[in-house]
Design a protein around this motif. Structure first.
Motif, PDB file in Angstrom:
ATOM      1  N   SER A  26      -3.651  36.261   8.730  1.00  0.00           N
ATOM      2  CA  SER A  26      -2.883  36.899   7.665  1.00  0.00           C
ATOM      3  C   SER A  26      -2.754  36.019   6.437  1.00  0.00           C
ATOM      4  O   SER A  26      -2.592  36.505   5.321  1.00  0.00           O
ATOM      5  CB  SER A  26      -1.488  37.288   8.178  1.00  0.00           C
ATOM      6  N   THR A 299      -9.778  51.218   8.194  1.00  0.00           N
ATOM      7  CA  THR A 299      -8.540  51.263   8.978  1.00  0.00           C
ATOM      8  C   THR A 299      -8.657  52.124  10.235  1.00  0.00           C
ATOM      9  O   THR A 299      -8.003  51.835  11.234  1.00  0.00           O
ATOM     10  CB  THR A 299      -7.378  51.800   8.115  1.00  0.00           C
ATOM     11  N   LYS A 337      -6.184  44.249   4.650  1.00  0.00           N
ATOM     12  CA  LYS A 337      -4.879  43.810   4.143  1.00  0.00           C
ATOM     13  C   LYS A 337      -4.850  43.907   2.613  1.00  0.00           C
ATOM     14  O   LYS A 337      -3.875  44.374   2.020  1.00  0.00           O
ATOM     15  CB  LYS A 337      -4.607  42.374   4.586  1.00  0.00           C
ATOM     16  N   PHE A 338      -5.932  43.485   1.971  1.00  0.00           N
ATOM     17  CA  PHE A 338      -6.043  43.508   0.516  1.00  0.00           C
ATOM     18  C   PHE A 338      -5.893  44.925  -0.027  1.00  0.00           C
ATOM     19  O   PHE A 338      -5.124  45.181  -0.963  1.00  0.00           O
ATOM     20  CB  PHE A 338      -7.397  42.913   0.118  1.00  0.00           C
ATOM     21  N   LEU A 340      -4.746  47.701   1.639  1.00  0.00           N
ATOM     22  CA  LEU A 340      -3.489  48.359   2.035  1.00  0.00           C
ATOM     23  C   LEU A 340      -2.328  47.924   1.156  1.00  0.00           C
ATOM     24  O   LEU A 340      -1.344  48.655   1.009  1.00  0.00           O
ATOM     25  CB  LEU A 340      -3.181  48.049   3.499  1.00  0.00           C
ATOM     26  N   GLU A 341      -2.425  46.751   0.561  1.00  0.00           N
ATOM     27  CA  GLU A 341      -1.397  46.289  -0.374  1.00  0.00           C
ATOM     28  C   GLU A 341      -1.535  46.953  -1.736  1.00  0.00           C
ATOM     29  O   GLU A 341      -0.757  46.679  -2.652  1.00  0.00           O
ATOM     30  CB  GLU A 341      -1.494  44.772  -0.537  1.00  0.00           C
ATOM     31  N   GLY A 342      -2.528  47.833  -1.866  1.00  0.00           N
ATOM     32  CA  GLY A 342      -2.718  48.551  -3.118  1.00  0.00           C
ATOM     33  C   GLY A 342      -3.605  47.840  -4.116  1.00  0.00           C
ATOM     34  O   GLY A 342      -3.775  48.315  -5.243  1.00  0.00           O
ATOM     35  N   GLN A 343      -4.183  46.731  -3.716  1.00  0.00           N
ATOM     36  CA  GLN A 343      -5.039  45.993  -4.630  1.00  0.00           C
ATOM     37  C   GLN A 343      -6.431  46.638  -4.682  1.00  0.00           C
ATOM     38  O   GLN A 343      -6.930  47.158  -3.693  1.00  0.00           O
ATOM     39  CB  GLN A 343      -5.150  44.533  -4.192  1.00  0.00           C
ATOM     40  N   ARG A 344      -7.033  46.585  -5.848  1.00  0.00           N
ATOM     41  CA  ARG A 344      -8.355  47.154  -6.061  1.00  0.00           C
ATOM     42  C   ARG A 344      -9.164  46.204  -6.940  1.00  0.00           C
ATOM     43  O   ARG A 344      -8.653  45.207  -7.447  1.00  0.00           O
ATOM     44  CB  ARG A 344      -8.260  48.535  -6.745  1.00  0.00           C
ATOM     45  N   SER A 365      -6.067  56.090  -2.020  1.00  0.00           N
ATOM     46  CA  SER A 365      -6.002  55.880  -0.573  1.00  0.00           C
ATOM     47  C   SER A 365      -6.257  57.153   0.220  1.00  0.00           C
ATOM     48  O   SER A 365      -6.956  57.139   1.238  1.00  0.00           O
ATOM     49  CB  SER A 365      -4.644  55.299  -0.185  1.00  0.00           C
TER      50      SER A 365
END
Length: 404
Positions: A26, A299, A337-338, A340-344, A365
């Motif tokens: 993580s 996912t 993880k990247f 799902l945190e909303g990062q693009r 998403s």
């Protein structure tokens, strides 16, 4: 002691023999921890290390001896030719299954003597692509031929080779999908024959552009190539087909600069290296282009109707950066993880705001919230009609650089 930290963690741990390791995926770190009691003396630790080294050395020697004995036994029992025949027979089994499922496939069979190989234009671990000419009634035509090297292949390579044949045959005839010309299934090597793309793939094309001299003509050409790609996506969507590897490397540019989607095998390290990863949880699917894959696959391991739209957004980013690799600083193990945190992917420096807005819509998403292939075609048709910019600071076509 170098060790891989767990089945799903690709972080390398460099710890002493006197230490255990903990994989903190993580945070992207490997932590070394002491596994010895504090009362252990230096002499005890030295003896322990020596014992580990001796046992490890004996184990390695035993393993090598066992492997060599096995190879010696196999070669002398069946002979090397027998071993190769076994591998070739496995490929033939896939071919027989293909012919059983598609009884009309022999109609696409070409005579090997009609194909004249000129030179190799692509090579990978398990196969290659060659430039060739195909003798036809109206004279020879230039083609590209794909082939596998059976003795070097994995069973999944045979499966994907056959899968590509069925897809090309099924989707053949659309002006923006590479034209399928035939197959050679008798003898070795077995060929898939397709039309030749004179300007190569889109990735190589954009990488050869000069970022300081992108003209209106080049910008317009790239918008048409992008629009052509969406037209092919429309057709695949209508046929209920998901490509699963939409990327610049798989968009081929013909002599008249018409773009066509190619490469439907998804055995990607056959022809390419560096963009495809093998993960423990995806071994049955072969190497995958994980940094182009949609969130629902990363996912849940599934593809939706608009999964290709996500990949198309990454394709647009590739064009806007003139062929840079997406997520180059994000380890594969951290991709989920990247995202799902909303990062693009960030807005490329040369990219127009309007184009980046389209990318962001593709990366929503929830698949149902992404634009459809029809809507993407309409977007780029508007860009072509209205002259909106694809890039920032495009120069006029007649711009001349003065030597100062």
């Amino acid at each position: 002691m170098a060790a891989t930290c767990g089945l799903y963690c690709h972080i390398k741990c460099e710890c002493d023999y006197s230490q255990d390791y903990i994989c903190e995926e993580s945070i992207g770190k490997c932590l070394c921890t002491s596994s010895l009691k504090e009362k252990d003396s230096p002499q005890d630790r030295e003896n322990g290390t020596l014992t580990v080294k001796i046992i490890g050395g004996v184990a390695v020697v035993a393993l090598i001896s066992t492997c060599l004995s096995f190879v010696f036994f196999i070669r002398h029992r069946n002979g090397y030719r027998g071993f190769k025949a076994l591998v070739d027979t496995e490929f033939d089994d896939y071919i027989q299954g293909l012919l059983h499922d598609h009884p009309d496939l022999p109609d696409w069979n070409l005579r090997r003597e009609k194909i004249n190989v000129i030179r190799e234009i692509g090579y990978g671990e398990f196969g290659k692509i060659e430039l060739a000419t195909l003798e036809r009634r109206n004279g020879p035509v230039t083609v590209a031929i794909k082939s596998l090297i059976p003795a070097q292949c994995l069973p999944i390579s045979y499966r994907d080779f056959c899968h590509e044949i069925t897809c090309l045959k099924r989707l053949n005839g659309h002006p923006n999908i590479i034209n399928f010309l035939g197959i050679v299934l008798s003898g070795e090597p077995k060929y898939i024959v397709v039309e030749y793309a004179a300007h190569g793939d889109l990735l190589s094309y954009v990488q050869n552009l000069n970022s300081e001299r992108i003209t209106f003509q080049e910008e317009n050409r790239l918008m048409r190539i992008t629009r052509d790609t969406t037209l092919a996506m429309q057709y695949m969507e209508k046929e209920r087909y998901i490509h699963r590897d939409l990327a610049c490397r798989n968009i081929l540019i013909m002599e008249d600069y018409v773009a066509k989607i190619g490469d439907f095998g998804l055995s990607r390290d056959i022809y390419e290296t560096g963009q495809y990863c093998k993960d423990a949880w995806s071994q049955d699917q072969g190497p995958l282009p994980l940094k182009w894959m949609p969130l629902e696959f990363l996912t849940q391991g599934i593809f939706e109707k608009k999964s290709d739209v996500w990949s198309f957004g990454v394709l647009l980013w590739e064009i806007a950066t003139l062929g840079m690799t997406p997520f180059s600083n994000v380890p594969t193990s951290m991709m989920v993880k990247f995202l799902l945190e909303g990062q693009r992917l960030r807005k490329p420096e040369m990219c127009s705001k309007h184009l980046y807005d389209i990318m962001q819509k593709c990366w929503r998403s929830e698949p149902e919230e992404r634009p459809s292939a029809v809507e993407l075609t309409e977007e780029f048709e508007k860009l072509l009609r209205n002259g909106k910019k694809f890039f920032i600071n495009v120069i006029p076509d007649d711009f001349e650089v003065l030597d100062l």
